[in-house]
Design an enzyme around this catalytic site. Structure first.
Site, PDB file in Angstrom:
ATOM      1  N   HIS A 178       0.824  -1.212   0.000  1.00  0.00           N
ATOM      2  CA  HIS A 178       0.000   0.000   0.000  1.00  0.00           C
ATOM      3  C   HIS A 178       0.859   1.263   0.000  1.00  0.00           C
ATOM      4  O   HIS A 178       0.376   2.343  -0.329  1.00  0.00           O
ATOM      5  CB  HIS A 178      -0.961   0.001   1.199  1.00  0.00           C
ATOM      6  CG  HIS A 178      -0.299   0.130   2.530  1.00  0.00           C
ATOM      7  ND1 HIS A 178      -0.211  -0.907   3.438  1.00  0.00           N
ATOM      8  CD2 HIS A 178       0.300   1.170   3.135  1.00  0.00           C
ATOM      9  CE1 HIS A 178       0.395  -0.500   4.522  1.00  0.00           C
ATOM     10  NE2 HIS A 178       0.723   0.761   4.354  1.00  0.00           N
ATOM     11  N   ASP A 209       0.215  -7.656   1.325  1.00  0.00           N
ATOM     12  CA  ASP A 209       0.624  -6.269   1.546  1.00  0.00           C
ATOM     13  C   ASP A 209       2.148  -6.122   1.603  1.00  0.00           C
ATOM     14  O   ASP A 209       2.693  -5.458   2.482  1.00  0.00           O
ATOM     15  CB  ASP A 209      -0.008  -5.723   2.830  1.00  0.00           C
ATOM     16  CG  ASP A 209      -0.026  -4.195   2.856  1.00  0.00           C
ATOM     17  OD1 ASP A 209       0.359  -3.575   1.844  1.00  0.00           O
ATOM     18  OD2 ASP A 209      -0.422  -3.623   3.891  1.00  0.00           O
ATOM     19  N   SER A 287       4.710   1.941   8.396  1.00  0.00           N
ATOM     20  CA  SER A 287       4.415   0.856   7.464  1.00  0.00           C
ATOM     21  C   SER A 287       5.622   0.548   6.590  1.00  0.00           C
ATOM     22  O   SER A 287       6.248   1.441   6.024  1.00  0.00           O
ATOM     23  CB  SER A 287       3.238   1.224   6.571  1.00  0.00           C
ATOM     24  OG  SER A 287       2.032   1.149   7.280  1.00  0.00           O
TER      25      SER A 287
END
Length: 626
Positions: A178, A209, A287
């Protein structure tokens, strides 16, 4: 009742690299950057955005969320047709419904095709700032340009986000998918360096992901000491999360412990894979950053958090088992092929009377309730079969299997350890008789995809009528104008054959040739001149090969649209010019059409029965998918 179900299931969360927003009070937040949109922003997100305005690592145009309770949930990608939603209401490994939403923070990742324990490197708390493994963590700068699914021939205005990544050697980095979604430019910067280097996205694993980046510059790799992946941690093991979150430009370190290890909902991929829950703080920008144990070994990749008024400090890390699966998949095939699935809906067999009725002699097995027509097991499994073993591993009556020494985990964990094309042996009980069958695993075929491969959606314009396949991103953009019936189909129906799509009339570009149809929007088209439409390419083929006087489109609920064929085709050029559209169809529709059903006559038996399955197959603890 239908309205209540819609409010419960059709809630969705989109998020940004710099602090997205949620739709429900309890949310899992993955950091997937999205285009800006009108939305309700909770206090936490608003505070993050205020901080970002002062931070050089903040997104220039952070995406926002729409009003709660209106969005349509995504379905699990690598599970059966009845799997839980990503980022909305989702189920755990036992099929339990839990309201969650996942917010993406624009984090980056990197990957390498080898999974090895790193060398012993004891790290004292007081000297962690001098630990050499911190130098392998880099900051990622990404410019995103997302497609406009409502106007599929164009894109939204670009925006930027920042995240984290880490070196794994061989000129490659790992980050979150993402973090680099819809990327047009990706740059990375090392700790203590003021130079940004251009990176290239080699592979994206949407379900897991994870994204693999490469940096060609030799200067970037001078003095670099790449990380290697360590073992799966134990409960209460110490964990340190490293990255570049909000609040500054320098590296950040937070500590905590491993709280739980189980099959977890992945927000970005709408999937369920093994996940590590930790209590260390994970914030926008973390992230894609690594998580370390006390020995300095990388035990996973930070990727999402759980937001709730009733819970605090719940973050999630992608374990090294999932990361190594992604890397090995890439090395085997030269690209990412995805996690496979069985393609079945299962029911627990906890009740003794139910087991006795099915002639199951022991306290084991799960009941096959539905089989997807596109899965290979449709050739060997039937509704009513009981799966009692998977490659020799016994499946419990709760749908769990042994995990490590004294734990149990969801049955789907075994499936996720396999690769596309792997053959598995299933032990089943059918009408009281035990037998073994062989099946080949492959990724699930989605009737309504969660992400559009290739970056731009397909479209076809006929006399101002804009047709496009229904997709989850389109539902997010058009939630206010998509009817409950179409939403229910998208949420609960499964593909009957590979290549099947739900094609909708997105809008009508007003022109004298289409007078009276201007107000039609987001209606499913079923037939053209009496021929059932299989997908958007098939519709384009039917239009091109039509020789009659009229083009008669049949829509859901018996709505008819008739156009004079020659007049409609001749008007297309002027309509495209008036609305500034470059072409009447997307480039993927220019090639010859290949019929997906004629390639496999066996799928003819399924026809086009796209009526949705019963809502009762969701949200019940006794049901789970694989």
């Amino acid at each position: 009742m239908a309205a209540a179900a819609a409010n419960s299931w059709f809630s969705v969360l989109t998020s940004t690299a710099g602090g997205g927003t949620s739709r429900c009070s309890h949310r899992l937040f993955s950091t997937s950057p999205r285009r800006p949109s009108s939305s309700f922003i909770p206090k936490a997100a608003s505070q993050n955005q205020n901080v970002l305005k002062k931070s050089s690592s903040s997104p220039r145009h952070p995406p926002s969320q729409k009003e709660a309770g209106k969005k349509f949930p995504r379905r699990s990608k690598n599970e059966g047709p009845l799997a839980n939603a990503d980022g909305r209401s989702s189920t755990n490994e036992a099929g339990r419904s839990q309201p969650i939403a996942i917010k993406s923070f624009g984090l980056q990742r990197k990957g390498k095709g080898v999974l090895l324990d790193s060398k012993e490197q004891q790290v004292e708390t007081g000297s962690i700032q001098d630990a050499t493994f911190l130098n392998a963590v880099v900051k990622v700068y990404c410019t995103h340009t997302a497609p406009d699914y409502s106007l599929p021939w164009q894109k939204h205005r670009q925006y930027t986000s920042t995240g984290s990544a880490f070196m794994i050697g061989d000129g490659k980095l790992l980050t979150n998918a993402h973090c680099v979604e819809h990327d047009t430019q990706v740059k990375v910067k090392k700790r203590g360096d003021d130079t940004k280097y251009v990176a290239k996205v080699l592979a994206r694993g949407v379900e897991c992901d994870i994204a693999l980046l490469s940096v060609e510059s030799k200067d970037f790799w001078k003095g670099a000491e790449p990380l290697s992946l360590g073992r799966l941690p134990r409960l209460q093991d110490a964990v340190t999360v490293v990255g570049y979150p909000l609040g500054g430009d320098t590296i950040s370190v937070t500590k905590g412990v491993v709280s739980r290890i189980e099959v977890t909902s992945y927000a970005h991929g709408s999937s369920e894979l093994l996940g590590i829950q930790i209590d260390a703080a994970i914030n926008p920008g973390n992230s894609g950053g690594p998580a370390f144990n006390d020995d300095g070994d990388c035990i996973g990749v930070a990727f999402q958090v759980y937001r709730s008024d009733d819970a605090e400090n719940i973050g999630y890390v992608i374990p090294t088992t999932v990361v190594s699966h992604f890397l090995e998949d890439y090395e085997r095939n030269g690209k990412y092929c995805g996690f496979p699935c069985l393609g079945v809906l299962l029911q627990k067999l906890e009740n003794p009377a139910l087991r006795a009725c099915l002639k199951v002699p022991s306290n084991e097995g799960v009941l096959v309730r539905k089989v997807e027509p596109t899965s290979d097991v449709s050739n060997v499994l039937k509704e009513g079969d009981v799966i009692v073993s998977f490659d020799g591993v016994h499946v419990g009556c709760e749908g769990t299997v042994p995990f490590r020494s004294s734990e149990r985990i969801a049955f789907r964990y075994l499936i996720s350890q396999k690769f596309t094309g792997d053959s598995v042996e299933l032990g089943i009980i059918r009408a009281g008789e035990f037998m073994k069958v062989q099946a080949v695993l492959k990724p699930r075929v989605h009737l309504v995809p969660y992400h559009i491969e290739g970056g731009q959606p397909s479209y076809l314009i006929v006399a101002g009528l804009v047709f496009t396949p229904l997709s989850d991103p389109l539902i997010e953009e058009e939630e206010d104008s998509i009817g409950l019936k179409l939403l229910t189909k998208a949420r609960y129906s499964s593909a009957k054959f590979e290549g099947q799509q739900i094609v909708v009339l997105s809008q009508v570009l007003a022109n004298e040739v289409n007078i009276g149809y201007e107000d039609m929007t987001n209606e499913q088209v079923l037939k053209l001149n009496g021929t059932r439409i299989k997908n958007i390419h098939h519709l384009a083929h039917l239009v091109d090969s039509s020789k009659g006087k009229y083009l008669v489109f049949e829509f859901e609920d018996n709505i008819l649209v008739a156009l004079q064929r020659e007049e409609a085709l001749s008007a297309s050029a002027s309509i495209l010019k008036d609305y500034g559209i470059p072409a009447e169809r997307s480039s993927d529709l220019l090639g010859p059409y290949v019929d997906p059903i004629e390639q496999n006559e066996a799928t003819n038996q399924h026809k086009f029965d796209d009526s949705p399955v019963s809502n009762s197959e969701f949200g019940y603890e006794g049901l789970l998918s694989a």
